[in-house]
Scaffold this motif. Structure first.
Motif, PDB file in Angstrom:
ATOM      1  N   GLU A  62     -14.184  86.506  76.545  1.00 55.68           N
ATOM      2  CA  GLU A  62     -14.345  85.444  75.549  1.00 55.68           C
ATOM      3  C   GLU A  62     -14.102  85.943  74.132  1.00 55.68           C
ATOM      4  N   ALA A  63     -14.132  87.260  73.971  1.00 52.43           N
ATOM      5  CA  ALA A  63     -14.008  87.826  72.629  1.00 52.43           C
ATOM      6  C   ALA A  63     -13.260  89.141  72.693  1.00 52.43           C
ATOM      7  N   VAL A  64     -12.712  89.540  71.531  1.00 51.82           N
ATOM      8  CA  VAL A  64     -11.966  90.789  71.407  1.00 51.82           C
ATOM      9  C   VAL A  64     -12.519  91.573  70.224  1.00 51.82           C
ATOM     10  N   THR A  65     -12.798  92.846  70.434  1.00 51.91           N
ATOM     11  CA  THR A  65     -13.163  93.751  69.347  1.00 51.91           C
ATOM     12  C   THR A  65     -12.143  94.881  69.305  1.00 51.91           C
ATOM     13  N   VAL A  66     -11.551  95.100  68.137  1.00 50.99           N
ATOM     14  CA  VAL A  66     -10.629  96.214  67.945  1.00 50.99           C
ATOM     15  C   VAL A  66     -11.315  97.256  67.075  1.00 50.99           C
ATOM     16  N   VAL A  67     -11.270  98.513  67.493  1.00 52.20           N
ATOM     17  CA  VAL A  67     -11.842  99.609  66.709  1.00 52.20           C
ATOM     18  C   VAL A  67     -10.679 100.480  66.233  1.00 52.20           C
ATOM     19  N   ALA A  68     -10.545 100.639  64.915  1.00 48.60           N
ATOM     20  CA  ALA A  68      -9.429 101.368  64.314  1.00 48.60           C
ATOM     21  C   ALA A  68      -9.956 102.531  63.475  1.00 48.60           C
ATOM     22  N   PRO A  69      -9.110 103.523  63.184  1.00 44.42           N
ATOM     23  CA  PRO A  69      -9.576 104.692  62.422  1.00 44.42           C
ATOM     24  C   PRO A  69      -9.867 104.420  60.954  1.00 44.42           C
ATOM     25  N   THR A  70      -9.142 103.486  60.305  1.00 45.45           N
ATOM     26  CA  THR A  70      -9.260 103.330  58.855  1.00 45.45           C
ATOM     27  C   THR A  70      -9.376 101.865  58.460  1.00 45.45           C
ATOM     28  N   GLU A  71      -9.816 101.648  57.227  1.00 41.28           N
ATOM     29  CA  GLU A  71      -9.909 100.294  56.682  1.00 41.28           C
ATOM     30  C   GLU A  71      -8.528  99.644  56.611  1.00 41.28           C
ATOM     31  N   HIS A  72      -7.531 100.419  56.228  1.00 38.74           N
ATOM     32  CA  HIS A  72      -6.192  99.837  56.134  1.00 38.74           C
ATOM     33  C   HIS A  72      -5.704  99.345  57.486  1.00 38.74           C
ATOM     34  N   LEU A  73      -5.979 100.101  58.534  1.00 37.07           N
ATOM     35  CA  LEU A  73      -5.513  99.692  59.852  1.00 37.07           C
ATOM     36  C   LEU A  73      -6.236  98.449  60.355  1.00 37.07           C
ATOM     37  N   LYS A  74      -7.449  98.196  59.860  1.00 38.72           N
ATOM     38  CA  LYS A  74      -8.113  96.937  60.195  1.00 38.72           C
ATOM     39  C   LYS A  74      -7.266  95.753  59.722  1.00 38.72           C
ATOM     40  N   THR A  75      -6.812  95.825  58.479  1.00 37.23           N
ATOM     41  CA  THR A  75      -5.967  94.765  57.933  1.00 37.23           C
ATOM     42  C   THR A  75      -4.672  94.638  58.722  1.00 37.23           C
ATOM     43  N   GLN A  76      -4.086  95.766  59.078  1.00 39.67           N
ATOM     44  CA  GLN A  76      -2.824  95.763  59.807  1.00 39.67           C
ATOM     45  C   GLN A  76      -2.989  95.142  61.188  1.00 39.67           C
ATOM     46  N   TRP A  77      -4.077  95.479  61.879  1.00 39.10           N
ATOM     47  CA  TRP A  77      -4.366  94.916  63.199  1.00 39.10           C
ATOM     48  C   TRP A  77      -4.574  93.408  63.107  1.00 39.10           C
ATOM     49  N   ALA A  78      -5.352  92.970  62.136  1.00 36.65           N
ATOM     50  CA  ALA A  78      -5.638  91.537  62.000  1.00 36.65           C
ATOM     51  C   ALA A  78      -4.358  90.750  61.737  1.00 36.65           C
ATOM     52  N   ALA A  79      -3.476  91.306  60.907  1.00 39.79           N
ATOM     53  CA  ALA A  79      -2.216  90.616  60.603  1.00 39.79           C
ATOM     54  C   ALA A  79      -1.330  90.532  61.838  1.00 39.79           C
ATOM     55  N   ALA A  80      -1.237  91.619  62.605  1.00 37.29           N
ATOM     56  CA  ALA A  80      -0.418  91.616  63.822  1.00 37.29           C
ATOM     57  C   ALA A  80      -0.972  90.636  64.851  1.00 37.29           C
ATOM     58  N   ALA A  81      -2.298  90.594  64.982  1.00 40.79           N
ATOM     59  CA  ALA A  81      -2.914  89.683  65.944  1.00 40.79           C
ATOM     60  C   ALA A  81      -2.690  88.228  65.542  1.00 40.79           C
ATOM     61  N   ALA A  82      -2.790  87.938  64.264  1.00 41.61           N
ATOM     62  CA  ALA A  82      -2.614  86.565  63.794  1.00 41.61           C
ATOM     63  C   ALA A  82      -1.219  86.048  64.103  1.00 41.61           C
ATOM     64  N   ARG A  83      -0.232  86.932  64.069  1.00 43.35           N
ATOM     65  CA  ARG A  83       1.143  86.508  64.335  1.00 43.35           C
ATOM     66  C   ARG A  83       1.342  86.019  65.768  1.00 43.35           C
ATOM     67  N   VAL A  84       0.445  86.412  66.675  1.00 41.79           N
ATOM     68  CA  VAL A  84       0.556  85.959  68.068  1.00 41.79           C
ATOM     69  C   VAL A  84      -0.601  85.044  68.454  1.00 41.79           C
ATOM     70  N   GLY A  85      -1.300  84.512  67.461  1.00 41.81           N
ATOM     71  CA  GLY A  85      -2.322  83.509  67.724  1.00 41.81           C
ATOM     72  C   GLY A  85      -3.687  84.033  68.074  1.00 41.81           C
ATOM     73  N   ILE A  86      -3.932  85.326  67.825  1.00 43.12           N
ATOM     74  CA  ILE A  86      -5.262  85.900  68.044  1.00 43.12           C
ATOM     75  C   ILE A  86      -5.868  86.179  66.681  1.00 43.12           C
ATOM     76  N   HIS A  87      -6.980  85.564  66.376  1.00 39.53           N
ATOM     77  CA  HIS A  87      -7.562  85.642  65.037  1.00 39.53           C
ATOM     78  C   HIS A  87      -8.751  86.600  65.043  1.00 39.53           C
ATOM     79  N   LEU A  88      -8.611  87.682  64.303  1.00 40.74           N
ATOM     80  CA  LEU A  88      -9.625  88.733  64.244  1.00 40.74           C
ATOM     81  C   LEU A  88     -10.128  88.875  62.818  1.00 40.74           C
TER      82      LEU A  88
END
Length: 573
Positions: free
Chosen positions: A61-87
């Motif tokens: 029902e939910a997705v949690t992504v764990v990344a090494p840096t603050e910048h990669l959090k933004t990068q992951w969220a942007a990539a996910a949004a492009r395919v309809g997954i909102h993080l």
């Protein structure tokens, strides 16, 4: 959930390795799955497709992504949004739960390590897929590893991703499977593997040329003694560290000469099919990074973008550089891993970091291919350990627990101390003083082989290598490097030629050790190329087989005796 599920049919087409790994994942439906894929291969796309599949069929029902840096959090969220997954990339531990507007959140390993109970409650509240990006970071400290394990044990699914699945310590990586090998030592086991050599064959990543620069260095010790050494020559670790530090000194001549060469290479690549090609200088510390940026501006007339740390505004500066056509970015460690700037094509490795893990992460910034034929060029100091890492770029390593530990070529603590910005006064400031350093192109390393002979910076010989076309297939790179080397050696012979009568009166001048090594490297490369044409085996695999049979380091570091043994061996294969 209050947010729409992603539509599988809108996802981008998957690469062959992604399809195979996805099939294996859906077939097994295991709680834990580890995917090892070289930087630039598309780990993020693969993971998001799995997330979409599991969300769509109700497994999670939910997705949690764990990344090494603050910048990669933004990068992951942007990539996910492009395919309809909102993080939710702005999630903080104090929030406790994500808004219903999101499918989940992106957090850092540090966040989890600080408050694992917060993330455990979130994981238990809804059936959760946890994507652990660059999972080896979970072994960076016991608190991080214990925190990740405590937080995500209740997860329905855990997907571990990494491009560099090895560590130099015995800290186990949570949720990674270890199996005992023939020596009885536990080794990490991946469920899907897609290495650099596989990706290079498929055209997913770029071939990387390493341009190694040596040169004479002089420095003064704390005792007032003046020492001199040539980069790349055999010497003690202490001398290597001090010669390396002298070369990287922004006030010397080595860095300006190498930056000038790197900028010339960048210009060639921009004119030859990569008009937006960018360059990255990786520095050891903030003071050096600022100094290198000033050098870049002085040499090129254009300001460099400087990213000093994982601070406020750093992500925006990286994103702006990635979308621009600016030439140079200067950074410390922040851009060493996971940061996606596909137009990076030229690198300057101006850091003292020398572990295989860091080196692989740094070179991973340059390998992502956007179109067929793109290549990358990385400039580095001619330090034996770095030359070995460059020669072994295609090697696949696993995390081994309990093996006897040895220094990874250099004392990294010593190198870091040599690079540190000392604030003290008096004797501390007198411990070391860089006096001078000159640069010359020592060799070009590609596919495990070494090409070329020494060429002074700014000479036509250096320009021949800097002027290699930027759009080349791996086979074309090898052919051109062999051609350049042959032309260089022929030119040297012509310059040394003397009238026959005069030459006959004197005995032949014996070759120096350096000249003999160059000649033997050339002969070995020619024999390896001949075997490649007979068998179809890649050059790198042939060099690796010779090392297995004969022992010793890569050819860039091999002694005269080792080169002679390999020449004799390849002639019998």
């Amino acid at each position: 959930m209050g947010v729409r599920l992603p539509a599988i049919d809108t996802f981008p087409a998957l690469r062959s390795w992604q399809r195979k790994a996805l099939f294996e994942y859906l077939r097994r439906r295991a709680e834990d799955f580890t995917a090892v894929a070289t930087p630039g291969a598309g780990k993020t796309t693969f993971a998001l497709r799995i997330a979409a599949e599991l969300l769509a069929d109700g497994t999670v029902e939910a997705v949690t992504v764990v990344a090494p840096t603050e910048h990669l959090k933004t990068q992951w969220a942007a990539a996910a949004a492009r395919v309809g997954i909102h993080l939710d990339a702005a999630f903080r531990n104090a929030d406790l739960h994500s808004s219903a507007d999101f499918h989940g959140a992106v957090v850092t390993y540090a966040q989890v390590g600080i408050a694992p109970q917060v993330h455990r409650r979130r994981t238990m509240t809804r059936r959760t897929l946890v994507i652990l990006d660059e999972i080896h970071h979970a072994g960076d400290s016991r608190s991080w590893g214990d925190g990740v394990k405590a937080a995500f044990e209740p997860a329905v699914r855990r997907l571990m991703l990494t491009g560099t699945p090895f560590r130099s310590d015995d800290n186990p990586i949570p949720f990674v499977t270890y199996e005992r090998g023939g020596d009885g030592l536990p080794r990490s086991r991946a469920d899907a593997v897609y290495g650099y050599s596989d990706a290079l064959r498929d055209g997913v990543v770029r071939p990387v040329l390493f341009l190694a620069y040596s040169g004479e260095t002089r420095w003064r010790t704390s005792a007032g003694d003046e020492l001199a050494a040539r980069l790349g020559e055999p010497m003690t670790q202490d001398l290597v560290a001090q010669a390396w530090r002298t070369a990287l000194d922004p006030a010397g001549d080595w860095m300006p000469q190498v930056l000038r060469a790197a900028d010339a290479r960048l210009t060639v690549m921009r004119k030859g099919g990569m008009p937006d090609a960018g360059g990255l200088v990786i520095a050891s510390d903030q003071q050096s990074a600022r100094a290198y940026a000033r050098l870049v501006e002085r040499l090129t007339g254009e300001k460099a973008v400087v990213v000093l740390s994982d601070d406020v505004g750093a992500s925006a500066r990286i994103a702006a550089f990635a979308a621009s056509e600016q030439r140079w970015l200067v950074a410390v460690r922040m851009v060493s891993e996971g940061v996606d700037i596909p137009r990076l094509a030229v690198g300057v490795y101006a850091t003292s970091a020398s572990t295989p893990l860091y080196f692989a992460q740094a070179i991973g910034r340059f390998v992502r291919a956007r179109r067929p034929g793109e290549s990358a060029s990385v400039f580095l100091p001619s330090v034996p350990h770095l030359l070995g890492l460059a020669s072994e770029m295609e090697a696949q390593r696993d995390h081994v627990i309990g093996a006897a530990k040895k220094r990874e070529g250099f004392d990294d603590d010593l190198l870091e101390r040599a690079q540190r910005n000392e604030q003290a006064s008096g004797e501390l400031e007198k411990r070391f003083e860089a006096l001078s350093a000159t640069a010359e192109l020592d060799q070009v390393i590609f596919d495990g082989a070494s090409f070329g002979t020494a060429a002074q910076a700014g000479t036509p010989e250096e320009e021949e290598y800097l002027g290699l076309p930027g759009l080349l297939t791996p086979d074309q790179v090898t052919v051109l490097l062999n051609k350049r080397q042959a032309e260089q050696l022929a030119a040297q012979r012509r310059r040394r030629a003397e009238p026959a009568a005069e030459a006959a009166e004197r005995p032949p001048v014996p070759l120096t050790a350096g000249e003999r090594r160059v000649a033997l490297r050339r002969q070995l490369n020619a024999l390896v190329a001949a075997r490649h044409h007979r068998t179809g085996l890649p050059h790198g695999k042939i060099h690796a087989e010779l090392r297995r049979l004969c022992g010793g380091p890569p050819s860039a570091q091999a002694t005269i005796e080792q080169l002679e043994e390999r020449i004799a061996t390849v002639q019998t294969l």
